[in-house]
Design an enzyme around this catalytic site. Structure first.
Site, mmCIF file in Angstrom:
data_model
loop_
_atom_site.group_PDB
_atom_site.id
_atom_site.type_symbol
_atom_site.label_atom_id
_atom_site.label_comp_id
_atom_site.label_asym_id
_atom_site.label_seq_id
_atom_site.Cartn_x
_atom_site.Cartn_y
_atom_site.Cartn_z
ATOM 1 N N SER A 16 0.833 -1.224 0.000
ATOM 2 C CA SER A 16 0.000 0.000 0.000
ATOM 3 C C SER A 16 0.859 1.263 0.000
ATOM 4 O O SER A 16 0.485 2.278 -0.576
ATOM 5 C CB SER A 16 -0.948 0.004 1.205
ATOM 6 O OG SER A 16 -0.235 0.187 2.410
ATOM 7 N N ASN A 17 2.043 1.200 0.614
ATOM 8 C CA ASN A 17 2.915 2.382 0.573
ATOM 9 C C ASN A 17 3.473 2.598 -0.825
ATOM 10 O O ASN A 17 3.566 3.731 -1.294
ATOM 11 C CB ASN A 17 4.065 2.229 1.570
ATOM 12 C CG ASN A 17 3.677 2.711 2.948
ATOM 13 O OD1 ASN A 17 3.598 3.900 3.200
ATOM 14 N ND2 ASN A 17 3.397 1.773 3.831
ATOM 15 N N LEU A 87 11.248 -6.197 4.328
ATOM 16 C CA LEU A 87 11.671 -6.687 5.647
ATOM 17 C C LEU A 87 13.088 -7.231 5.702
ATOM 18 O O LEU A 87 13.540 -7.673 6.754
ATOM 19 C CB LEU A 87 10.678 -7.760 6.114
ATOM 20 C CG LEU A 87 9.238 -7.253 6.283
ATOM 21 C CD1 LEU A 87 8.314 -8.368 6.723
ATOM 22 C CD2 LEU A 87 9.180 -6.098 7.285
ATOM 23 N N ILE A 90 19.457 -4.677 3.975
ATOM 24 C CA ILE A 90 20.032 -4.281 2.687
ATOM 25 C C ILE A 90 21.507 -4.667 2.687
ATOM 26 O O ILE A 90 22.217 -4.350 3.655
ATOM 27 C CB ILE A 90 19.852 -2.768 2.480
ATOM 28 C CG1 ILE A 90 18.350 -2.436 2.401
ATOM 29 C CG2 ILE A 90 20.603 -2.295 1.245
ATOM 30 C CD1 ILE A 90 17.578 -3.157 1.302
ATOM 31 N N ASN A 104 13.846 4.116 4.264
ATOM 32 C CA ASN A 104 12.887 3.163 4.829
ATOM 33 C C ASN A 104 11.832 3.886 5.647
ATOM 34 O O ASN A 104 12.068 4.977 6.175
ATOM 35 C CB ASN A 104 13.634 2.163 5.735
ATOM 36 C CG ASN A 104 12.699 1.107 6.315
ATOM 37 O OD1 ASN A 104 11.882 0.540 5.602
ATOM 38 N ND2 ASN A 104 12.797 0.875 7.620
ATOM 39 N N HIS A 106 9.254 3.226 8.906
ATOM 40 C CA HIS A 106 8.996 2.313 10.031
ATOM 41 C C HIS A 106 7.726 2.784 10.739
ATOM 42 O O HIS A 106 7.587 3.983 11.012
ATOM 43 C CB HIS A 106 10.197 2.302 10.989
ATOM 44 C CG HIS A 106 10.043 1.336 12.110
ATOM 45 N ND1 HIS A 106 10.194 -0.033 11.943
ATOM 46 C CD2 HIS A 106 9.692 1.536 13.406
ATOM 47 C CE1 HIS A 106 9.959 -0.628 13.101
ATOM 48 N NE2 HIS A 106 9.653 0.280 13.997
ATOM 49 N N ASP A 147 16.875 -0.094 11.184
ATOM 50 C CA ASP A 147 16.123 1.042 11.756
ATOM 51 C C ASP A 147 17.001 2.047 12.489
ATOM 52 O O ASP A 147 16.536 2.703 13.417
ATOM 53 C CB ASP A 147 15.062 0.510 12.754
ATOM 54 C CG ASP A 147 14.042 -0.383 12.050
ATOM 55 O OD1 ASP A 147 13.486 -1.263 12.723
ATOM 56 O OD2 ASP A 147 13.842 -0.201 10.843
ATOM 57 N N GLU A 176 1.598 7.071 7.094
ATOM 58 C CA GLU A 176 2.596 6.605 6.110
ATOM 59 C C GLU A 176 2.191 7.060 4.721
ATOM 60 O O GLU A 176 2.985 7.645 3.984
ATOM 61 C CB GLU A 176 2.702 5.082 6.150
ATOM 62 C CG GLU A 176 3.220 4.545 7.458
ATOM 63 C CD GLU A 176 3.248 3.043 7.488
ATOM 64 O OE1 GLU A 176 3.648 2.450 6.486
ATOM 65 O OE2 GLU A 176 2.880 2.482 8.525
HETATM 66 C C1 GRF Z 1 3.863 -0.611 6.844
HETATM 67 O O1 GRF Z 1 3.263 -0.530 8.115
HETATM 68 C C2 GRF Z 1 5.282 -0.142 6.945
HETATM 69 O O2 GRF Z 1 5.491 0.875 7.880
HETATM 70 C C3 GRF Z 1 5.968 -1.370 7.424
HETATM 71 O O3 GRF Z 1 5.327 -2.448 6.765
HETATM 72 C C4 GRF Z 1 4.041 -2.039 6.403
HETATM 73 C C5 GRF Z 1 3.989 -2.129 4.914
HETATM 74 O O4 GRF Z 1 2.707 -2.015 4.501
HETATM 75 N N1 GRF Z 1 7.375 -1.311 7.128
HETATM 76 P P1 GRF Z 1 2.464 -2.001 2.908
HETATM 77 O O5 GRF Z 1 3.123 -3.237 2.346
HETATM 78 O O6 GRF Z 1 3.097 -0.739 2.383
HETATM 79 O O7 GRF Z 1 0.975 -2.001 2.787
#
Ligand code: GRF
Length: 192
Positions: A16-17, A87, A90, A104, A106, A147, A176
């Site tokens: 989704s991001n 996840l 790198i 990144n 978080h 992180d 986000e």
């Molecule tokens: C998000 O909460 C992001 O902060 C974390 O993993 C989730 C990813 O969500 N690192 P998506 O795959 O972008 O929906």
């Protein structure tokens, strides 16, 4: 003629991001998405990327560190490599090539609730268990420790006693989707 900025996206989850970033930049012709790297064959991001025409690369524990992927990315000459719910650590050699360009997001206010194992719902469950009144996001440069890179942006949301970890996750995800594209736009010098 302004040279296009190139962003490589990295996804492990729902993506989704990555979608929020891609959609935000549709208003600009000067940003391209030449590659989406994903380590989860079941991620909805792979089908989405194919639908919108972003080339994808599905990686596993072996080929992720192979020179082939690195050479492919170097050939793209990306301006930014954006981890959007990715996840895996790198590889160090990537950080030598792109010391500032890997970013990144978080879903918590680092340095709290960060580090190994702190991802997805684990984060929001820990925030809930700690009875925090505030949570939020941290967008940071990536270095060789989980992180711990330089923080670029933090944004907060209030947490009610009655909030479940799922509701906290929803509040954080909204932050986000709002802030990540806008920070990237600022970094690239592209103003809305
Ligand atoms: C998000 O909460 C992001 O902060 C974390 O993993 C989730 C990813 O969500 N690192 P998506 O795959 O972008 O929906």
């Amino acid at each position: 003629m302004q040279v296009s900025k190139k962003i490589i996206l990295f996804v492990s989850g729902g993506g989704s991001n990555a979608k929020a970033i891609y959609n935000y930049f549709q208003q600009f012709s000067s940003v391209e998405f030449p590659l989406l790297v994903c380590n989860n064959p079941n991620s909805a991001a792979l089908t989405w990327a194919e639908e919108v025409g972003i080339p994808t690369r599905l990686v596993d524990r072996n080929n992720f560190r192979e020179v082939g992927l690195l050479e492919e990315m170097k050939a793209i000459q990306p301006d930014l490599l954006l981890l959007a719910g990715f996840l895996w650590m790198i590889p160090k050699e990537w950080l030598q090539i792109w010391p500032q360009e890997i970013i990144n997001i978080h879903p918590a206010l680092l340095p709290d609730f960060g580090g190994k194992g702190m991802y997805g719902m684990n984060v929001h469950k820990a925030v809930k268990a700690a009875q925090k009144k505030v949570s939020g996001i941290t967008i940071h440069r990536v270095n060789e420790h989980y992180d711990e890179g330089a923080i670029l942006l933090q944004a907060t949301c209030s947490i009610a006693v009655t909030d479940t970890p799922e509701l906290i996750a929803q509040k954080v995800l909204k932050l986000e989707h709002f802030y990540y594209p806008r920070l990237v736009s600022q970094i690239l010098g592209i103003e809305a």
